[in-house]
Structure formats: structure tokens, C-alpha cells
Design an enzyme around this catalytic site. Structure first.
Site, short mmCIF file in Angstrom:
data_model
loop_
_atom_site.label_atom_id
_atom_site.label_comp_id
_atom_site.label_asym_id
_atom_site.label_seq_id
_atom_site.Cartn_x
_atom_site.Cartn_y
_atom_site.Cartn_z
CB ILE A 1 -0.92 -4.74 11.43
CG1 ILE A 1 0.32 -4.88 10.86
CG2 ILE A 1 -0.88 -5.03 12.90
CD1 ILE A 1 1.49 -3.90 11.17
CG ASP B 1 1.42 7.69 5.02
OD1 ASP B 1 0.44 7.42 4.41
OD2 ASP B 1 2.01 6.94 5.73
CE LYS C 1 -0.35 4.86 6.88
NZ LYS C 1 0.69 4.25 6.25
N GLY D 1 0.26 -2.24 0.87
CA GLY D 1 0.24 -3.36 -0.45
C GLY D 1 -0.81 -4.41 -0.20
#
Lengths: 430, 430
Positions: free
Chosen positions: B138, B203, B207, B304
Site C-alpha cells: 500500500i 509489530d 509501524k 507478503g
């Protein structure tokens, strides 16, 4: 840095968007100057009538002399916000030929002359930026030109006309017929007195020509795009579509198919659970599919004031090109962020407790919360367990301070009738 | 152009993402070379074990000699995909000190050392690009650094951990408890064998530190961000939340409040109709609010393979900096797009007709459609009008060719029993 020459910006046009862009550039000049490391200065605003005042723009900046600004070697960036085809195209050409970067919000110009103007920009080694031409403030042009460039784009599906989406949303929600929904949109200012350009899909076709050209790296002519508006849709169609599990949207679609590119703007039946089916009102959304990314979706306000965000982003990017050299400091190195402790959070809370099932327990809990100035919005008593003589309580609070809630819950936990505080979850109203 | 020196790229690391980036850069080198107007060449891939083959990457490119590549003056761009803190940080510093642009997907490195590394990039007048560090494919870093830069950002609300969102979606849909949902996510490869980093919100905190630092132009330390995972959520909480009209999501939130910035990662109750409440499974979504834009939303696959899209976009942007000068030709000027006529569209159709209410009419219509190889998926007969002895038919077809449908409808319209073709709308399955 203050001694360096400022980056000079000339605005062409001071209509709704133009006046707004001028006002914000002037109002936030200190912020933008700090970001760039160089002052950003509005050098002039070309208007037809200099006697009409524009809020936040000094009357001395208004001029009718476009040529004067377009040929001024001190002007670095020309922002075209005329909203019509001519003289916009000629002025943009003149600006680029004079080595100036050009920013435009003009979808008509970019749809009709985009490839030619981009070639001219390339010849003159200047930027031609047009983020605001599609999707208002939603970043979509820069993502297509940069962030998604590694992909072979296979399809674009977009809701890029707020007027028609507003009308279709009203028809869906209220069972209204087209004529009634249009009339209301006009009354609210979401549709023009002459709505043909929007409701016949022409506006969406301009924008799709721009998006498809960028996505497929080849000039897609707007006249080659199939177009059908929303005027023939009836309340009955929405009813039947809903029954079948579909929403009705005006989509702009472009995809790679055998033998070339298929591009079209027309109403579609879209499965009710598709992401685009849930984009309502004047919102816009653009979905891009590519071989690497899969599917990515950009959504936001597609017109009006947010357009200013896109225009000024382009101005700042062009200013960066003018300055050249070092990339800007996006994160200030010397001013650490001042983080507010979690204890000061103010929000609503969901509290789940297991309590002994007897009269007066809730009153005790409510008193402890009340003492801490936490007021209860609703309580549900759930699942009484006969065997253990316990019940589950779910409490929703009004807004309260995290520290107060934490303290109050410690007191609540000590009540002999409270067996367990099962969970407490903060609420985020959006 | 072929005679010009290629832009040379060195990859550090060939794990899942690294190997994929190498393979795609090599496989699509002609496409990327055309876009840049200069060949883009993978000069070497630093791995621990050169004997292990990597699909699509010539074994001769594999090397254990990082220093050799980092000090090679022919290498223009270094892509760091090690996925660990060290030696990533040291190698990135060495690369930038040697005047090379650096691309990274490393959220840990950027969260812990971002401001310092960005300062080093600035000193050396190179780019440090890290689009892939948040939100997989994104586009969100470039939008924050460029497209939304005109705004004072007031808030970021994000779903930026696919593992937890997958688990929460399963808990919502299936009434599963956390442990069961986690186990299934692990079986499907959506959660690590040791899931702590994801399910405890660490995690997401990395971010959010990156996003908040960019949004608020000040280094937000990850340790200053409040963090709470999803392990305490029970099936009962989801049931009660649904009853109250809420979904439960793990959100990463940062906002300007009185006195500074509030930043936190924890489960929240979110109104069921909020856009982020509808982001399900492994999808990510980032919502940004600013003074000009209002609210804009970016959504897509957060991890991914799509990560490759972001890494290579950064490589292409860095390559553009290496080449300098003219902006690239995003739209080819000489190759016009080949648009396929609408008549060749193949899709499903919704057809609404008013017919005389008598036996055999549907059979006649079905025969005409069948003759044109259009098969009917479903028919609903609606609203019989006694007075006029007419009924309304809604036909959904299977996939058919537009030209055939148009022709068949002309024949259908001529049937004396058909009073009107009320509407026909194309279906878009997404």
C-alpha cells in the site's frame, strides 16, 4: 536560509479552488517554508477582475497581466486553476517553454492534451503535475506515476464523480427516483444547475482517460471511452438489484483485455459486499489492480476544499525540484515529539465484569465509577450462571479519563461481590 | 540509450522478500529499462549461503561479500532486505556514506533509527526510501512524505498488522476464542510459530512509530507508544460488542491532542459502520486526517508478495534520481492505446422488461436470448399490474457478449408481448 531567493509561485485563476489555494499558501507560508528550507512566495494571481476582493489574498497580488507572470524569470512555478480549456493550455505551454514547473487541477486539459503537454514538460526538463485533476484530494496520480510503477496494471475501477455517487446513494437509501434525487442534490449544492456533465458520465470519462493513460502508459482518448450516464435508472432497478444482492454504482472501468484496453463509464450492478459498493455519498474511490500489488484502494473526498491539498502537494513537490539537491527533512531531527501519557487519554470504555448475582451490586459499582467522575452510558446484564450464582455485566461509559478509569477499576475489583473484571476495551468513535 | 551505463542495484538479503525482489527486477528488466530510459541492472545479491539456489536469480550474482558491493563505485542503489536490525543499519550507513541511494523494507530499523538515517541521507544528498516498511504494497510512506505534505495531519488510524486482523476477523465471524483463532492462523501460515511480536502489538508499534514520525514531522519513539495486544479478547467480548453495534479491531492510533501527540496500539470497539470496521482478514488500511484533505483512506494487502511492489517502486524512484534531469515519460507519446470496442465486452447483464401477463412470453424471450447464445442465470417476475394486464420481468444473464445482448434485445423488443425494455445494466463482479 532566509537570505536565499524564495521559490516564486504564480496562480492562474482565483475561482473557488484558486482562491482557496492562494489563501492557504499565504496563510501557511511559514510552515511550508520550514519544510522546504526556503521561503515559498505567492508572486501573483491572475484574475479577470482585480477589483473583486479575495479573502486572505492581498489585493496587490491580483493582476490581469498573465503574460507578465508567465515571462517573469523570477517565477518558478505556475499553478493553473482556470477550470476551462483555453487559455489554460496556451498558458501552460508558455510557462513550460519558459522553463517553469506547472501544476494544474484541470481534468479537461489533461484528458485532451495530457500526452502532448507531458512531452513538452519532458523537452523543457520541467515537472507537469496534476494530482488534483482526478479524485480531488485523494493521492492517485502520484501513486500511479510512482508508487505503483513496478506493476503491470491490469484494471482500474473507480467512483470518480461525487455528484452521481451522491444521487445513487440517495436513490439506494430512500428509494427515490432519479429526478427527485437530482433535485435534492442541486438544492444541497452537490449538483450543478446544468448537471449534464456529471450525470451523463462525461466528467468521469475525462478522469478515466487520465487514469487509464497513466496506468497503461499509452494515451487513452476520452472519445474512445464508452459512456452512459445514470439518468435512465429508476427506483425499481435499485429495489431489484438489492433483492439480488447488488448495489448500483456509476463506475469508471479500464482494463487490459485480449487485443487491447477496454475503457467504459456506465452504471453497474456491483455485489453488495464489494469494497466499491460501500463507497457512499460524495466520496470517491479508486481501485487499482496490478501483477505485484494485487488490489489496492484509495478513498476520500473527491472534490471541493480537499482539492487544495492535492494542488499544494504538487506545488511543494515542484518547489523541491526548484531547490534541487538534498531531499527535505521530513522528520525534524532536533524537535522530539512530545508524547502525552496514556493516563491522559479521554475516550469511552467498554467494561465487562463477573459479579455475584444479588441486589445492590450494580449500585456499588456505579457509585465507585461516579466518585471517579465516570458516568455510565448503558449497562447490559448478561448470562446469569445459576450454579455459581454469578452474572455478567457489560458497562459502556461516557467519555472519561484513562487514569480515572484505571483507578476506579482497581476499587471495583476490591468489592467482594466482584469476581472478576473480564475485560475493558477502549472505544474509538469514528 | 543502450550505450549508457546501466543503473546498478545491489540487494542485501535474499529471504522471501529479497529473493522475490531480485527475481522480479531481473524478469521485468526490459519493462523497467524502457520506463527509465536506461537499463536497470542487478549487480549482486548478498546472501549468507551462495550455494542455495534462488529461483530466477543467476547463481553468479550471489555473493557473501557485502563490503565489496557497498564500496563498489558502480553500484548506485542498495536495497536492504535483511529483515533484522544488524548488520542492516551499519550497511545502510556505509552505503549512504558512499553516496548510494538506499531502499529498505525494514520497519525495525526505520522505527529505531529512522530520524538518524534520514539525517545521514540528507547529509550525503541521497535518497532513503522505505515505502515497504509499513503496509506492504500500500502506498502510504510516499503519500505522507509528498501527497499529504500540504496538510497539518491531526490523526492517523490504522490496521497495520495482518496477523491480528486475520485473527480478529475469525473471532468475529466464527465466534472463535483467541487461542483457537490463533491456532488456525498458524496452520494457514498467517501467524508465526512464535506470534508474540504480532499478537502483542509490537509489530504495529514499530509501524506506527514510522507513520507518526512522518505525519507529525518529529521523531516518535516506539517505546513511548502505549501498547496492548489482542490476547485477552474473548468470544464473549465480540458478541457483546456486536450487540452494542461495534466491531473489535486492533488499531494503531496517533493524534494531535492538547499538549502533544497521543500514540497507542490496542484493541478498540469501533462502530460497525466505520470504514476501518469493514477491513477484514489480512488486509491493511491506513486512514489519515488532515486540515485540508479531511479524511483519506488507503487500503490493500499489507504483507507478503505485494511488498515487492513497494520495494521496486522505491528502486525505480531512486534510479530516477541517479539518472536525474528529465522526468520519465509516463505516457508513451508514439504508441496510442488500442481500445477494444464496447461491442466486445463480455459480462453479465441485468435486464428489466414490462411484458403482457400471459403464458409463453418468457419462453419466447428465452428462445431469442438462447438463439444469441445468451443463457439466463435467474428470472424474477415482479409486480403484476392487473389493470394493464402486464407484469415486470427481471432477467440476470450469465456472461455474454455485449453485441449479442444488444442484438437480442432488439429482437425481444419487437415481440408484440413485450411492452418495454425498462432498463439493462451491466454487472461487474469484483
Amino acid at each position: 536560509l532566509a537570505s536565499e531567493r524564495p521559490v516564486n509561485v504564480a496562480l492562474l485563476g482565483a475561482g473557488t479552488v484558486g482562491a482557496e489555494v492562494g489563501r492557504v499558501l499565504i496563510e501557511k507560508r511559514d510552515v511550508y517554508g520550514r519544510q522546504l528550507g526556503r521561503p515559498l512566495n505567492v508572486a501573483g494571481v491572475v484574475v479577470r477582475d482585480t477589483s473583486k476582493p479575495r479573502e486572505g489574498i492581498d489585493a496587490g497580488l491580483l493582476t490581469t497581466d498573465a503574460a507578465g507572470l508567465l515571462d517573469d524569470p523570477e517565477v518558478d512555478i505556475v499553478v493553473e486553476l482556470l477550470g476551462v480549456e483555453q487559455p489554460a493550455v496556451d498558458w501552460m505551454k508558455q510557462a513550460m517553454s519558459n522553463g517553469k514547473h506547472v501544476v494544474t487541477a484541470n481534468k479537461e486539459v489533461m484528458a485532451k492534451h495530457g500526452p502532448q503537454l507531458l512531452a513538452l514538460a519532458r523537452e523543457n526538463a520541467v515537472n507537469l503535475l496534476f494530482e488534483a485533476s482526478v479524485g480531488g484530494g485523494i493521492p492517485i496520480i502520484a501513486p500511479l506515476r510512482r508508487d505503483l510503477l513496478a506493476n503491470d496494471v491490469s484494471a482500474i475501477s473507480a467512483i470518480i464523480n461525487g455528484t452521481t455517487n451522491y444521487i445513487l446513494t440517495a436513490m439506494t437509501r430512500e428509494g427515490a427516483d432519479f429526478a427527485d434525487a437530482l433535485k435534492r442534490a442541486q438544492e444541497l449544492g452537490y449538483a450543478e444547475p446544468d448537471p449534464a456533465n456529471d450525470v451523463e458520465g462525461e466528467d468521469a470519462r475525462y478522469k478515466l482517460a487520465i487514469l487509464a493513460s497513466l496506468a497503461f502508459h499509452a494515451p487513452v482518448q476520452r472519445d474512445d471511452i464508452y459512456r452512459e450516464g445514470i439518468t435512465k435508472l429508476t427506483a425499481r432497478d435499485f429495489r431489484y438489484a438489492a433483492e439480488l444482492g447488488y448495489a448500483i454504482k456509476l463506475l469508471a472501468l479500464a482494463s487490459r483485455v485480449d487485443g487491447g484496453i477496454q475503457a467504459r463509464v456506465h452504471p453497474v450492478l456491483l455485489p453488495a459486499d464489494a469494497p466499491l459498493a460501500k463507497v457512499d455519498g460524495v466520496l470517491n474511490a479508486i481501485q487499482v489492480e496490478g501483477d505485484l500489488i494485487g488490489r489496492v484502494n484509495f478513498q476520500g473526498p473527491g472534490a471541493g476544499f480537499p482539492t487544495t491539498s492535492a494542488v499544494i502537494a504538487d506545488v511543494l513537490a515542484a518547489a523541491q525540484s526548484v531547490i534541487g539537491g538534498r531531499p527535505s527533512a521530513y522528520v525534524s531531527e532536533d524537535a522530539p515529539a512530545n508524547l502525552v501519557p496514556m493516563a491522559e487519554l479521554i475516550t469511552r470504555y467498554y467494561i465487562r465484569l463477573t459479579v455475584v448475582d444479588q441486589p445492590g451490586v450494580l449500585a456499588q459499582i456505579a457509585k465507585l465509577l461516579g466518585d471517579a467522575k465516570i458516568s455510565i452510558a448503558s449497562v447490559i446484564q448478561k448470562e446469569t450462571h445459576e450454579a455459581s450464582n454469578t452474572a455478567e455485566l457489560v458497562i459502556m461509559t461516557h467519555e472519561a479519563r484513562e487514569a480515572s478509569v484505571q483507578d476506579a477499576l482497581k476499587a471495583v475489583e476490591k468489592l467482594p461481590e466482584v469476581q472478576e473484571i473480564g475485560n475493558f476495551i477502549r472505544v474509538e468513535e469514528q
